[in-house]
Design an enzyme around this catalytic site. Structure first.
Site, mmCIF file in Angstrom:
data_model
loop_
_atom_site.group_PDB
_atom_site.id
_atom_site.type_symbol
_atom_site.label_atom_id
_atom_site.label_comp_id
_atom_site.label_asym_id
_atom_site.label_seq_id
_atom_site.Cartn_x
_atom_site.Cartn_y
_atom_site.Cartn_z
ATOM 1 N N ILE A 13 -57.384 -35.388 4.938
ATOM 2 C CA ILE A 13 -57.528 -36.364 3.858
ATOM 3 C C ILE A 13 -59.206 -36.423 3.573
ATOM 4 O O ILE A 13 -59.417 -36.780 2.133
ATOM 5 C CB ILE A 13 -56.835 -37.534 3.974
ATOM 6 N N LYS A 91 -55.394 -45.534 4.263
ATOM 7 C CA LYS A 91 -53.970 -46.260 4.654
ATOM 8 C C LYS A 91 -53.190 -45.353 6.077
ATOM 9 O O LYS A 91 -53.741 -44.119 6.108
ATOM 10 C CB LYS A 91 -52.867 -46.003 3.521
ATOM 11 N N ASP A 169 -45.611 -43.105 8.040
ATOM 12 C CA ASP A 169 -46.909 -42.411 7.420
ATOM 13 C C ASP A 169 -46.851 -42.164 5.853
ATOM 14 O O ASP A 169 -47.753 -42.640 4.906
ATOM 15 C CB ASP A 169 -47.466 -41.349 8.208
HETATM 16 P P1 NAP Z 1 -56.067 -35.332 10.276
HETATM 17 O O1 NAP Z 1 -55.873 -34.023 9.435
HETATM 18 O O2 NAP Z 1 -55.325 -35.212 11.575
HETATM 19 O O3 NAP Z 1 -57.555 -36.137 10.451
HETATM 20 C C1 NAP Z 1 -57.889 -36.960 11.278
HETATM 21 C C2 NAP Z 1 -59.289 -36.692 11.487
HETATM 22 O O4 NAP Z 1 -59.584 -37.939 12.324
HETATM 23 C C3 NAP Z 1 -59.439 -35.434 12.454
HETATM 24 O O5 NAP Z 1 -60.597 -34.669 12.157
HETATM 25 C C4 NAP Z 1 -59.823 -36.058 13.800
HETATM 26 O O6 NAP Z 1 -60.531 -34.943 14.614
HETATM 27 C C5 NAP Z 1 -60.492 -37.361 13.533
HETATM 28 N N1 NAP Z 1 -60.651 -38.129 14.300
HETATM 29 C C6 NAP Z 1 -59.713 -38.795 15.400
HETATM 30 N N2 NAP Z 1 -60.157 -39.675 16.244
HETATM 31 C C7 NAP Z 1 -61.436 -39.887 15.538
HETATM 32 C C8 NAP Z 1 -62.400 -40.979 16.037
HETATM 33 N N3 NAP Z 1 -62.242 -41.871 17.156
HETATM 34 N N4 NAP Z 1 -63.814 -40.915 15.511
HETATM 35 C C9 NAP Z 1 -63.855 -39.982 14.260
HETATM 36 N N5 NAP Z 1 -62.905 -39.124 13.955
HETATM 37 C C10 NAP Z 1 -61.508 -38.975 14.601
HETATM 38 O O7 NAP Z 1 -55.176 -36.457 9.703
HETATM 39 P P2 NAP Z 1 -55.286 -36.988 8.044
HETATM 40 O O8 NAP Z 1 -54.020 -36.160 7.347
HETATM 41 O O9 NAP Z 1 -56.564 -36.760 7.077
HETATM 42 O O10 NAP Z 1 -54.837 -38.265 8.086
HETATM 43 C C11 NAP Z 1 -55.686 -39.252 8.508
HETATM 44 C C12 NAP Z 1 -55.356 -40.607 7.595
HETATM 45 O O11 NAP Z 1 -55.401 -40.504 6.383
HETATM 46 C C13 NAP Z 1 -54.010 -40.988 8.128
HETATM 47 O O12 NAP Z 1 -53.802 -42.436 8.329
HETATM 48 C C14 NAP Z 1 -53.103 -40.584 7.008
HETATM 49 O O13 NAP Z 1 -51.808 -41.773 6.817
HETATM 50 C C15 NAP Z 1 -54.366 -40.939 5.905
HETATM 51 N N6 NAP Z 1 -53.639 -39.965 4.659
HETATM 52 C C16 NAP Z 1 -53.349 -38.694 4.610
HETATM 53 C C17 NAP Z 1 -53.106 -37.984 3.648
HETATM 54 C C18 NAP Z 1 -52.948 -36.477 3.685
HETATM 55 O O14 NAP Z 1 -52.251 -35.952 2.755
HETATM 56 N N7 NAP Z 1 -52.880 -35.775 4.869
HETATM 57 C C19 NAP Z 1 -52.833 -38.564 2.463
HETATM 58 C C20 NAP Z 1 -53.306 -39.845 2.390
HETATM 59 C C21 NAP Z 1 -53.740 -40.464 3.380
HETATM 60 P P3 NAP Z 1 -59.896 -34.204 15.668
HETATM 61 O O15 NAP Z 1 -58.853 -33.581 14.685
HETATM 62 O O16 NAP Z 1 -61.273 -33.281 16.001
HETATM 63 O O17 NAP Z 1 -59.368 -34.897 16.807
#
Ligand code: NAP
Length: 308
Positions: A13, A91, A169
């Site tokens: 995201i 979120k 989620d």
């Molecule tokens: P994601 O692709 O797994 O990204 C999460 C990121 O956070 C990864 O790069 C991870 O790094 C990093 N991370 C983990 N622990 C951390 C820490 N302590 N300090 C700094 N970075 C850290 O997940 P995502 O889909 O982007 O989702 C993240 C959030 O956004 C969720 O709450 C989700 O509900 C929300 N969201 C997602 C979407 C979507 O379409 N995907 C849409 C709207 C909102 P590593 O991978 O290197 O561990």
């Protein structure tokens, strides 16, 4: 001077939405990103921990957008507020209600902005839906939030672990719209949460909301592979029918499509964040998280086949 902002958690995201939305808003300048496994060459400047970021950029950073999985957000946001920074939370804002309440107190004491950015609330038709429902009595609510987890969360192990929310989620996006537009609070009367036997979070959920006027329910399911169905249908005592489609991007009132409005989800989020910082205010909306917490508290658990 632009608000100097860093993104903490440079995953899907952050890359898909936050980076372009910040680039498109002249009130902000992206100065750094952090992530535990980040390529050190990631522009504009990469750190592997938020503590390293705060130490190195002290005095050269005004705000952070926390886009990590929810379980680690509370500690990061607490440290950011202690460092005198404004905080935007993706979120769901935190993994628990206790954590978001604590952050709200810390932000107030620090005199900094805390913003729970529920992106679905910023969709084109949501404000108009709220306006259309103001002062009405709702007799029916049907939320249908169906999508394919393999398409939307490929390889995201955290989402199946405790505090990862599972199907909530995406489902919490529907709840964030519902709580924004409905003229009354929602209470979970009963829920069934379906857990694959090898996972710690539900793959599907059915929620029945309390209501004397008529049926009010939500169905969320991650096993839907025929595209996406992100729909909210509402009926009111005056015979009115309101339908939000495409996750809140399209509104139909009594079957008639309404013109879309607004900047779009993430541009609208950053415009709001800049306004809040400028005004010295916070915006903390806990309601969607409260409903998910209530569903976990009153919901029955159904064990189903393992998910691979
Ligand atoms: P994601 O692709 O797994 O990204 C999460 C990121 O956070 C990864 O790069 C991870 O790094 C990093 N991370 C983990 N622990 C951390 C820490 N302590 N300090 C700094 N970075 C850290 O997940 P995502 O889909 O982007 O989702 C993240 C959030 O956004 C969720 O709450 C989700 O509900 C929300 N969201 C997602 C979407 C979507 O379409 N995907 C849409 C709207 C909102 P590593 O991978 O290197 O561990």
């Amino acid at each position: 001077m632009a608000i100097r902002i860093a993104i903490i958690g440079h995953g899907k995201i952050a890359r898909d939405q936050h980076v372009p939305a910040i680039a498109g808003n002249g009130d902000f300048e992206l100065v750094a990103v952090t992530g535990p496994h980040l390529d050190p060459a990631t522009p504009p400047r990469a750190f592997t921990s938020h503590r390293a970021l705060f130490a190195e950029m002290a005095g050269r950073l005004d705000a952070v957008a926390i886009c990590t999985p929810p379980k680690v957000r509370h500690d990061i946001a607490r440290d950011a507020l202690a460092a005198g920074l404004h905080v935007l939370l993706e979120k769901p804002p935190t993994a628990t209600l206790g954590e978001i309440e604590h952050l709200e107190t810390l932000a107030r004491d620090a005199g900094r902005t805390l913003f729970t950015a529920w992106h679905a609330q910023h969709n084109a038709a949501v404000a108009a839906a709220a306006e259309a429902l103001a002062g009405k009595t709702v007799t029916g609510l049907e939320i249908s939030w169906l999508e394919d987890v393999r398409k939307w969360h490929p390889g995201q192990g955290w989402i199946w672990r405790p505090g990862g929310f599972g199907v909530f989620d995406p489902g919490i996006n529907a709840l964030s719209i519902a709580t924004r537009i409905l003229p009354m609070p929602l209470f979970v009367a009963a829920a069934t949460l379906s857990y694959p036997s090898n996972k710690q979070a539900p793959i599907a959920a059915r929620l029945d909301f309390a209501g004397e006027e008529g049926a009010m329910r939500a169905l969320m399911d991650w096993r839907f592979t025929a595209g996406e169905q992100w729909v909210i249908r509402i009926e009111t005592t005056d015979g009115g029918k309101l339908e939000l489609r495409d996750g809140g991007a399209m509104l139909l009132i009594d079957g008639a499509p309404q013109p879309p409005a607004g900047l779009g989800e993430y541009p609208s989020i950053y415009a709001r964040f800049a306004d809040l910082i400028g005004a010295g205010h916070s915006e903390v909306d806990r309601e969607p998280l409260r409903i998910v917490a209530d569903a976990f508290m009153v919901g029955g658990r159904e064990l189903i086949a393992p998910f691979t």
